[in-house]
Design an enzyme around this catalytic site. Structure first.
Site, short mmCIF file in Angstrom:
data_model
loop_
_atom_site.label_atom_id
_atom_site.label_comp_id
_atom_site.label_asym_id
_atom_site.label_seq_id
_atom_site.Cartn_x
_atom_site.Cartn_y
_atom_site.Cartn_z
NE ARG A 257 -0.27 -1.25 -8.49
CZ ARG A 257 -0.78 -0.44 -7.57
NH1 ARG A 257 -0.05 0.52 -7.04
NH2 ARG A 257 -2.02 -0.57 -7.17
CG HIS A 261 1.60 -1.58 -3.47
ND1 HIS A 261 2.69 -0.91 -4.01
CD2 HIS A 261 1.96 -1.95 -2.22
CE1 HIS A 261 3.66 -0.89 -3.10
NE2 HIS A 261 3.25 -1.51 -2.02
CE1 TYR A 270 -4.81 1.45 -5.84
CE2 TYR A 270 -5.23 0.46 -3.69
CZ TYR A 270 -4.49 0.53 -4.86
OH TYR A 270 -3.44 -0.33 -5.04
#
Lengths: 357, 324
Positions: A257, A261, A270
């Site tokens: 990705r 998100h 993160y």
């Protein structure tokens, strides 16, 4: 007494086209130049749409949006392997698959703009509404495929799942049902390495997602998810197998990705930027472009034309989306049941009355 | 005409609907060779085969979720959930999907699904085998909730549920599965969803109930019939419920008692009372009385009869509303 190995399993990895656009001719699926151009144009369109949707969200012209960026090959490659009448069970990150599956761009935008009409699939394709609860759609895919089998139809169903979704009980249960009843279902897992912030290795101790199918008695394969030929081939093979009545397949598309998100997320919290930079080098769109250039299917002029064409389609879609008259609020009552029960009808009439004032 | 009980009537309805429509299929745990733990699907696999009477792996979530997919793709699945307490394993699929598909696809996809489950206590079964969750399901927009109380109604209501174009939760009164026998015609008939039944006419007070408690309310009313004339309404469908029948009766009697097995707070009696208050308050001679289960966990077998409204509590409720 005896102790012996009674079963051994293996998991295959498949890559047809490497990061530089070199293709293994023995594995290369049969595709005409026209089909390859179609793949490219669809991926370009999805990328253009995705970028535009992101900026529309930032401008407050749609609500939350979840980007496809980096996963175009996994979505377009699998979607283009299907027939219109096959069933697709998408999730929130499936805009690319939906666009490849003839969902009009204004409709996709309508959904992210908060309008139910965007989930209505065109009649010629069976695109189920996007699932929001994560993984629940996997059971619908198995049920729909099972129904096709019972009715003696040849249609298959394909469900889009993320790596996180494979931890959901719906997903595990659906794989079990699919194995037991040999339903014509393709579990297409886009392993993009993160479920929001939770990395893939914290999602399951299993070394691959592909191997999870083995516990349910059917085949799983890991493919390079940024290789559109590899994804297309694996999906075509799984579809052919399913149409022959030989049951389900799990395809793990190993991908990444590239975006956050969602438009509310900040992935910098993160994951390391270096990691993202490494994956940018594996961009699925650039890879296909390299291949096409080497094959003489694409040159700068063709690329410019494709980009301009995609931009125009997206802009036209945005315009149509923004010019769509607002939904009739009374529609909330009209689609609850085929026939409105009296108590609902009473609320509906009182709603209409209250809006007159 | 042969007299049959409620389980046999479920079986007859399933058999007849499956003969009529090849898209009707059954799926659930032990529904095939075993014929269901209550024998509701007994013998159906013989007539229709394992493709239409399907023994599934043990997963209520799987059964309900897969049934949603089947329904969307043209079948009319009748899913059996072995005991009502296990319905909640599939709750997300009911709430997030079955009930919402028509709305969120703007009519492109529909979910003609029936989920059958035995419900209610009084059978000395294990815990979580006896719950009565009708109010929980009635609160979910997009679902219909049906509870039969007689063999005749069972066949007619189940036929209506299977033919209904939308999802229906069909709760069967376990306690009276075999307690009542009556003549059930072989011929095709339906009992419409949303229509109550006057189980007994009366003039002094209206008693509204459903499921197994219809029988026990009628028994209770019999003990006072010489002095009090009670009109007993069997609601039959919880959503959409028959407001007209309730109002007509309440306007006549001026007093109402609602009897149900589920806990009191947020129970379906509250919705009925609110409706009476909205539409017929001026006809009431007394506040409506509720005779219900308590806001407690349903006690295990040795204590459950203290929880479920019985003859004594039902009669006390009737006397209370009359003495106001």
């Amino acid at each position: 007494m005896v102790k012996k190995i009674i079963r051994e399993f293996s998991v295959s990895y498949q890559q047809v086209m490497d990061e530089h656009g070199n293709v293994d001719s023995a594995l290369m699926p049969k595709l005409s130049k026209q089909q390859i151009k179609q793949m490219y144009k669809t991926m370009v369109l999805v990328r253009a749409f995705d970028n535009k949707a992101f900026s529309l969200q930032r401008q407050g012209r749609i609500g939350t949006y979840l980007q496809v960026k980096g996963q175009e090959a996994a979505q377009v490659g699998s979607a283009l392997a299907l027939e219109d009448k096959d069933w697709v069970f998408p999730m929130y990150r499936s805009s690319g698959a939906l666009i490849a599956r003839k969902q009009p761009i204004p409709a996709v935008l309508l959904y992210w703009g908060g309008d139910e009409r965007g989930l209505k699939s065109p009649l010629e394709v069976n695109n189920f509404p996007i699932a929001i609860p994560v993984g629940t759609q996997s059971l619908h895919a198995v049920g729909a495929a099972w129904a096709s089998k019972i009715k003696g139809e040849k249609t298959v169903s394909l469900v889009y799942l993320g790596d996180g979704a494979t931890s959901k009980e719906d997903c595990l249960s659906s794989m079990n049902f699919a194995g037991v009843f040999q339903t014509p279902t393709i579990f297409l897992v886009e392993n993009n390495q993160y479920a929001i912030s939770v990395p893939r290795n914290a999602q399951t101790r299993a070394e691959t997602i592909a191997q999870r199918s083995l516990a349910f008695g059917f085949e799983g394969i890991q493919v390079d998810g940024n290789d559109i030929f590899g994804v297309y081939k694996a999906t075509k093979d799984a579809i052919e197998k399913a149409r022959k009545g030989l049951g389900p397949t799990l395809i793990e598309c190993f991908t990444y990705r590239l975006a956050d998100h969602s438009t509310s997320d900040d992935a910098k919290r993160y994951r390391a930027e270096q990691e993202v930079a490494e994956w940018l080098k594996k961009d699925p769109l650039e890879r296909l472009e390299k291949y096409m250039r080497a094959q003489g299917i694409l040159d700068d002029a063709y690329k410019e034309k494709a980009l301009a064409g995609a931009k125009e389609k997206v802009e036209k879609g945005v315009e149509e989306y923004e010019n769509t008259p607002p939904p009739d609020p009374a529609d909330m009552f009209r689609y609850m049941f085929k026939e409105m029960p009296p108590s609902l009808k009473e609320q509906y009439e009182s709603f209409l009355e209250s809006r007159k004032k | 005409m042969e007299k049959i009980n409620i389980v046999q009537s479920v079986n007859l309805a399933l058999r007849q609907e499956m003969r009529k429509d090849k898209n009707v299929i059954i799926l659930g745990e032990d529904v095939g060779v075993n014929g269901g733990v209550f024998r509701a699907t007994d013998g159906l696999i013989k007539e229709f085969g394992a493709n239409r009477v399907i023994d599934t792996p043990l997963s209520e979530l799987g059964i309900i979720g897969a049934a949603v997919g089947m329904a969307v793709n043209g079948l009319k699945p009748v899913a059996e959930i072995q005991f009502s307490g296990f319905l909640y394993a599939g709750f997300d699929q009911i709430f997030s999907h079955a009930a919402r598909i028509r709305s969120r696809s703007r009519g492109r996809f529909t979910c003609p699904l029936v989920i059958r489950s035995p419900a209610g206590g009084g059978i000395k079964a294990l815990e979580l085998h006896c719950e009565h969750g009708e109010a929980i399901f009635a609160h979910i927009p997009g679902l219909k909730v049906v509870i039969p109380s007689t063999p005749y109604d069972t066949k007619g209501l189940l036929a209506s549920a299977i033919r209904d174009p939308d999802p229906v939760i069909f709760l069967e009164p376990t306690r009276i599965y075999r307690a009542i026998k009556e003549e059930v015609p072989e011929e095709d008939y339906t009992v419409p969803l949303g229509k109550a039944r006057i189980a007994q006419e009366g003039t002094d007070v209206t008693l509204i109930t459903w499921g197994a408690l219809v029988k026990y309310s009628l028994d209770a009313v019999k003990t006072i019939q010489d002095t009090i004339s009670v009109e007993v309404i069997d609601l039959r469908t919880i959503y959409p419920f028959d407001v007209t029948a309730i109002l007509e009766s309440v306007k006549k009697t001026g007093r109402a008692v609602i009897v149900h097995e589920a806990p009191k707070t947020g129970g379906f009696a509250a919705e009925i009372i609110a409706t009476i208050n909205e539409k017929a308050l001026e006809h009431l001679e007394a506040p409506v009385v509720r005779v219900t289960g308590y806001d407690t966990c349903l006690p295990f077998a040795r204590t459950e009869k203290e929880f479920i409204p019985d003859e004594q509590r039902i009669v006390a409720g009737i006397k209370k509303v009359l003495s106001y």
